[in-house]
Design an enzyme around this catalytic site. Structure first.
Site, PDB file in Angstrom:
ATOM      1  N   GLU A  29       0.832  -1.205   0.000  1.00  0.00           N
ATOM      2  CA  GLU A  29       0.000   0.000   0.000  1.00  0.00           C
ATOM      3  C   GLU A  29       0.868   1.258   0.000  1.00  0.00           C
ATOM      4  O   GLU A  29       1.840   1.333   0.745  1.00  0.00           O
ATOM      5  CB  GLU A  29      -0.923  -0.021   1.229  1.00  0.00           C
ATOM      6  CG  GLU A  29      -1.934  -1.158   1.147  1.00  0.00           C
ATOM      7  CD  GLU A  29      -2.500  -1.587   2.499  1.00  0.00           C
ATOM      8  OE1 GLU A  29      -2.416  -0.808   3.467  1.00  0.00           O
ATOM      9  OE2 GLU A  29      -3.015  -2.715   2.577  1.00  0.00           O
ATOM     10  N   GLU A  62      -4.780  -6.695   2.354  1.00  0.00           N
ATOM     11  CA  GLU A  62      -3.630  -7.410   2.916  1.00  0.00           C
ATOM     12  C   GLU A  62      -3.576  -8.867   2.507  1.00  0.00           C
ATOM     13  O   GLU A  62      -2.511  -9.387   2.178  1.00  0.00           O
ATOM     14  CB  GLU A  62      -3.615  -7.291   4.449  1.00  0.00           C
ATOM     15  CG  GLU A  62      -3.136  -5.942   4.961  1.00  0.00           C
ATOM     16  CD  GLU A  62      -4.165  -4.846   4.802  1.00  0.00           C
ATOM     17  OE1 GLU A  62      -5.339  -5.180   4.552  1.00  0.00           O
ATOM     18  OE2 GLU A  62      -3.807  -3.661   4.920  1.00  0.00           O
ATOM     19  N   ASP A  87       1.132  -5.468  12.761  1.00  0.00           N
ATOM     20  CA  ASP A  87      -0.256  -5.284  13.188  1.00  0.00           C
ATOM     21  C   ASP A  87      -1.213  -5.401  11.994  1.00  0.00           C
ATOM     22  O   ASP A  87      -2.330  -5.896  12.127  1.00  0.00           O
ATOM     23  CB  ASP A  87      -0.418  -3.923  13.862  1.00  0.00           C
ATOM     24  CG  ASP A  87       0.700  -3.650  14.854  1.00  0.00           C
ATOM     25  OD1 ASP A  87       0.423  -3.613  16.052  1.00  0.00           O
ATOM     26  OD2 ASP A  87       1.865  -3.501  14.423  1.00  0.00           O
ATOM     27  N   PHE A  88      -0.801  -4.915  10.825  1.00  0.00           N
ATOM     28  CA  PHE A  88      -1.623  -5.081   9.614  1.00  0.00           C
ATOM     29  C   PHE A  88      -1.332  -6.447   8.984  1.00  0.00           C
ATOM     30  O   PHE A  88      -2.199  -7.037   8.351  1.00  0.00           O
ATOM     31  CB  PHE A  88      -1.355  -3.978   8.582  1.00  0.00           C
ATOM     32  CG  PHE A  88      -1.394  -2.577   9.139  1.00  0.00           C
ATOM     33  CD1 PHE A  88      -2.221  -2.251  10.207  1.00  0.00           C
ATOM     34  CD2 PHE A  88      -0.599  -1.573   8.606  1.00  0.00           C
ATOM     35  CE1 PHE A  88      -2.244  -0.965  10.732  1.00  0.00           C
ATOM     36  CE2 PHE A  88      -0.614  -0.284   9.125  1.00  0.00           C
ATOM     37  CZ  PHE A  88      -1.437   0.021  10.192  1.00  0.00           C
ATOM     38  N   HIS A 131      -0.667  -0.707  17.012  1.00  0.00           N
ATOM     39  CA  HIS A 131       0.408  -0.312  16.082  1.00  0.00           C
ATOM     40  C   HIS A 131       1.796  -0.481  16.703  1.00  0.00           C
ATOM     41  O   HIS A 131       2.735   0.207  16.324  1.00  0.00           O
ATOM     42  CB  HIS A 131       0.235   1.155  15.661  1.00  0.00           C
ATOM     43  CG  HIS A 131      -0.845   1.382  14.640  1.00  0.00           C
ATOM     44  ND1 HIS A 131      -2.158   1.077  14.865  1.00  0.00           N
ATOM     45  CD2 HIS A 131      -0.810   1.898  13.396  1.00  0.00           C
ATOM     46  CE1 HIS A 131      -2.886   1.406  13.799  1.00  0.00           C
ATOM     47  NE2 HIS A 131      -2.084   1.901  12.892  1.00  0.00           N
TER      48      HIS A 131
HETATM   49  C1  LIG Z   1      -5.830  -3.562   7.783  1.00  0.00           C
HETATM   50  C2  LIG Z   1      -5.117  -2.266   7.707  1.00  0.00           C
HETATM   51  N1  LIG Z   1      -4.303  -2.011   6.670  1.00  0.00           N
HETATM   52  C3  LIG Z   1      -3.651  -0.839   6.578  1.00  0.00           C
HETATM   53  C4  LIG Z   1      -3.810   0.107   7.535  1.00  0.00           C
HETATM   54  C5  LIG Z   1      -3.040   1.421   7.436  1.00  0.00           C
HETATM   55  N2  LIG Z   1      -3.985   2.478   7.100  1.00  0.00           N
HETATM   56  C6  LIG Z   1      -4.540   3.251   8.046  1.00  0.00           C
HETATM   57  S1  LIG Z   1      -5.656   4.306   7.423  1.00  0.00           S
HETATM   58  C7  LIG Z   1      -5.361   3.797   5.863  1.00  0.00           C
HETATM   59  C8  LIG Z   1      -6.068   4.424   4.716  1.00  0.00           C
HETATM   60  C9  LIG Z   1      -7.526   4.282   4.847  1.00  0.00           C
HETATM   61  O1  LIG Z   1      -8.143   4.989   3.822  1.00  0.00           O
HETATM   62  P1  LIG Z   1      -9.701   5.199   3.833  1.00  0.00           P
HETATM   63  O2  LIG Z   1     -10.396   3.911   4.073  1.00  0.00           O
HETATM   64  O3  LIG Z   1     -10.055   5.908   2.593  1.00  0.00           O
HETATM   65  O4  LIG Z   1      -9.957   6.109   5.102  1.00  0.00           O
HETATM   66  P2  LIG Z   1      -9.453   7.605   5.344  1.00  0.00           P
HETATM   67  O5  LIG Z   1      -8.114   7.533   5.966  1.00  0.00           O
HETATM   68  O6  LIG Z   1      -9.442   8.299   4.038  1.00  0.00           O
HETATM   69  O7  LIG Z   1     -10.448   8.180   6.286  1.00  0.00           O
HETATM   70  C10 LIG Z   1      -4.417   2.782   5.854  1.00  0.00           C
HETATM   71  C11 LIG Z   1      -3.933   2.098   4.646  1.00  0.00           C
HETATM   72  C12 LIG Z   1      -4.668  -0.187   8.605  1.00  0.00           C
HETATM   73  N3  LIG Z   1      -4.885   0.682   9.597  1.00  0.00           N
HETATM   74  N4  LIG Z   1      -5.316  -1.361   8.675  1.00  0.00           N
END
Ligand SMILES: Cc1ncc(C[n+]2csc(CCOP(=O)(O)OP(=O)(O)O)c2C)c(N)n1
Ligand SMILES: [Mg+2]
Lengths: 331, 328
Positions: A29, A62, A87-88, A131
């Protein structure tokens, strides 16, 4: 010699390997978009050099990042899958444990799974319960997996290169709080660090401390303090959790007669136990004091500093335990 | 001429202001180093949380995500306790154990922000099963980001909710970005409404920058879910004005995009124009804004003066059997 952070050194290593071997590619990602983003500079610029076929920005998926890496490895490439932090990575344990680790064996050696999965571990200030986790011991428990935990920029570089060249699936566990650590890198040298080889950071005769990842730095601070109190401490950075360097630890403890294993994660079920048990079993009659371990209590990581601190193994605790071992000795 | 809707819209305006003021202060306190961990702001997205939650009851359940301050405030969580949580102080919503990413207030049905994206969707399904099992009169709402819909568990949750016709409203808060990635660059198909429709879940788009539209559409879908007609999905389009995290250099987007949003789509200004067009005075709107500023000011000051939680708290609420012991 170049001065580099841990994150930069690992990125440099990935680029070196991608230049060397066209089959190496990375997926995860935000890999191609995070230019200069603070926590994500491990990929800065790579999309420009290698293009979007080899630096693949994935959806937030993931299971498929991990599964795709397995498929791509079986199909003749050498993927580096980035799950950002363990954690992810928990969302993709199945593909790693049930598939990556088993395919070679189950299918009678017909296939190899030469992939690297990056899942950072470790406490970072204020990151709270979801985290900050460190699950290197879980993967050490899984036959088929190699687990590495570099503590320095040079080891980050050298171990990533070795991991990419390794034909086994390797779980590459950086420490989030070390990404900014600086060190000297000899770019003229290949800098490969062999998997499974520990490094003695400091020689000593009274006590052996075995640690890995961030705890090696804390242990070195403790060793300085112990020296002031006339305890000569040998500090070993394990660097690879599995296969761990038994010979190095055995040789050291045969000399010092005392072993303290220090880990950052929760002690119960941790990898320190494996080391302690093995050494106790092999060197029982040669030890001057019972083998000792330090690690976190079995609590999640709290957010507030006062709560988070309960999870940290500080140098003072290591010093205290080291002194106790020396005093508790039979000779 | 007074409009019969004015009271309702004023309440929406107030909630949006509360969220905006809270979120903008998060940026300030982050810069000052007062917030120990990281925090995700929802500046610009206030109409989504405000509009949807305006149709919920306190007894309804809400599952949030990592960007949860607005959801919590709209559901009625106490901003004083939230600031203490952000600063990691005693008296925080979670006693200082969770921080920004784990804000929760079960007393108002806010069942938690979350550090793992999409897990709220699956837990919402389970909460709906429980509501059915216990014969309760509540519904469940899960707030989900646009990037998160590409995780498998989200699709699993949609399918399951439909199979059992569960009382879940999935709200997709589409702020265009997922961390540093433009979501549309990693999403196939015609979008989340089409995906939900493929599962047989009735789904609808709404302008997530128009709080009145969100509130009105939410009224319909919430009524359907409450009437046991099965799950619904609401896709609210909005925009993330601040960084993914409060400290984000934002190299991946053009600042013009933000300026354009602030001029043409920003939800609070839009709501204020509706109010002043319908007989509310500008000074009445200002009074609301000032009251909220004063509240946040007091909440921040009180939270900064609060003590750290006792270290012993680190060992509580882990588990009953095999509980950890504090050795001091
Ligand atoms: C399972 C998982 N993968 C990756 C992450 C890291 N992560 C945190 S927020 C995010 C982006 C999320 O985007 P969106 O769903 O559009 O929500 P926004 O942040 O725009 O509110 C990511 C990849 C996570 N928290 N959990
Ligand atoms: Mg988004």
């Amino acid at each position: 010699m170049a001065r580099m952070t841990y994150a930069d050194a690992v990125r440099h290593a990935l680029a070196e390997e991608m230049r060397r071997d066209k089959r190496v590619w990375a997926l995860g990602e935000d890999l191609s978009t995070a230019h200069g983003n603070s926590s994500a500079n491990q990929y800065t610029g790579l999309i420009d050099e290698f293009g979007s076929k080899r630096i693949v920005n994935t959806p937030i998926s993931e299971s498929t990042i991990m599964g795709a890496a397995v498929g791509a490895a079986v199909a003749g490439t050498r993927p580096v899958a980035d799950l950002r932090m363990i954690d992810f990575g928990l969302c993709a344990i199945d593909e790693l444990v049930n598939q990556a680790a088993k395919i070679r064996y189950m299918f009678g050696g017909q296939a190899r799974v030469p992939l690297v999965v990056r899942e950072a571990i470790g406490l970072k200030a204020g990151m709270a319960a979801q985290h900050t986790q460190s699950y290197e011991a879980w993967f050490a428990h899984v036959p088929g997996l190699v687990v590495v935990t570099p503590a320095t920029p040079a080891d980050g570089r050298g171990l990533l290169k070795a991991s990419i060249r390794c034909d086994d699936p390797v779980v590459f566990m950086e420490h989030k709080d070390l990404w900014g650590l600086e060190g000297d890198i000899d770019l003229d040298d290949e800098g490969l660090v062999p998997i499974g080889k520990a490094k003695t950071l400091r020689a000593g005769i009274d006590l052996t401390i075995v640690a890995w990842s961030r705890m090696t730095h804390v242990s070195m601070l403790a060793a300085d303090e112990l020296a002031k109190q006339n305890v000569s401490t040998e500090v070993i950075d394990l660097r690879t959790i599995y296969p761990w360097d038994q010979q190095a630890v055995l040789a050291s403890v045969e000399k010092t007669g005392r072993l303290l294993v220090v880990q950052e994660s929760v002690l119960a079920g941790g990898f320190a136990n494996e080391i302690a048990a093995e050494i106790a079993q092999q060197l029982h009659w040669k030890l001057h004091a019972p083998v000792a371990r330090l690690g976190a209590p079995r609590i999640p990581v709290g957010y507030a500093p006062a709560l988070e601190a309960e999870h940290r193994v500080e140098a003072a605790k290591i010093v205290q335990e080291g002194l106790r071992l020396v005093k508790a000795s039979k000779t | 001429m007074p409009n019969p809707d004015t009271e309702r819209i004023l309440a929406l305006y107030r909630t949006m202001h509360l969220i905006r003021t809270f979120e903008e202060r998060v940026g300030v306190e982050m810069q000052k180093g007062n917030i120990y961990g990281s925090a995700h702001q929802s500046t610009g997205q206030e109409a989504v949380a405000t509009g949807v939650v305006s149709q919920l009851r306190k007894t309804d359940y809400l599952f949030s995500n990592h960007r949860g301050h607005g959801h919590a405030l709209a559901k009625g969580a106490n901003p004083f306790a939230m600031w203490k949580e952000l600063f990691g102080r005693a008296g925080g919503t979670c006693g200082g154990k969770g921080g920004s990413m784990h804000i929760a207030d079960f007393s108002v049905g806010m069942l938690g922000a979350n550090g793992i994206v999409a897990d709220g969707a699956t837990m919402a399904v389970g909460a709906a099963q429980a509501i059915r099992l216990l014969g309760e009169d509540r519904i469940v709402v899960a707030f989900i980001g646009d990037g998160t819909i590409n995780r498998g568990p989200f699709s699993e949750a949609l399918n399951w909710a439909k199979v059992y016709e569960l009382p879940v409203l999935f709200v997709i808060e589409d702020n265009v970005y997922a961390s540093t990635t433009l979501t549309k660059t990693v999403m196939a198909g015609q979008g989340v409404v089409a995906r939900a429709t493929a599962f047989g879940v009735p789904a609808i788009n709404v302008d997530g920058n128009d709080v009145i539209a969100v509130s009105d559409v939410a009224a319909t879908v919430v009524a359907d879910v409450r009437a046991s007609k099965g799950p619904r999905l609401l896709h609210a389009t909005t925009y993330r004005v601040r960084g993914h995290l409060a400290l984000d250099k934002m190299f991946y987007r053009d600042k013009k995009e933000i300026d354009d949003f602030m001029v043409h789509h920003e939800p609070i200004g839009k709501c204020r124009r509706w109010l002043t067009d319908h007989g509310t005075s500008a000074s009445a709107c200002d009074t609301i804004a000032n009251e909220i500023s004063a509240t946040i000011e007091r909440a921040v000051a009180e939270a900064l003066a609060a003590p750290q939680p006792d270290a012993r708290l680190a060992y509580t609420d882990v588990q009953d059997r095999g509980a950890p012991v504090w050795h001091g």
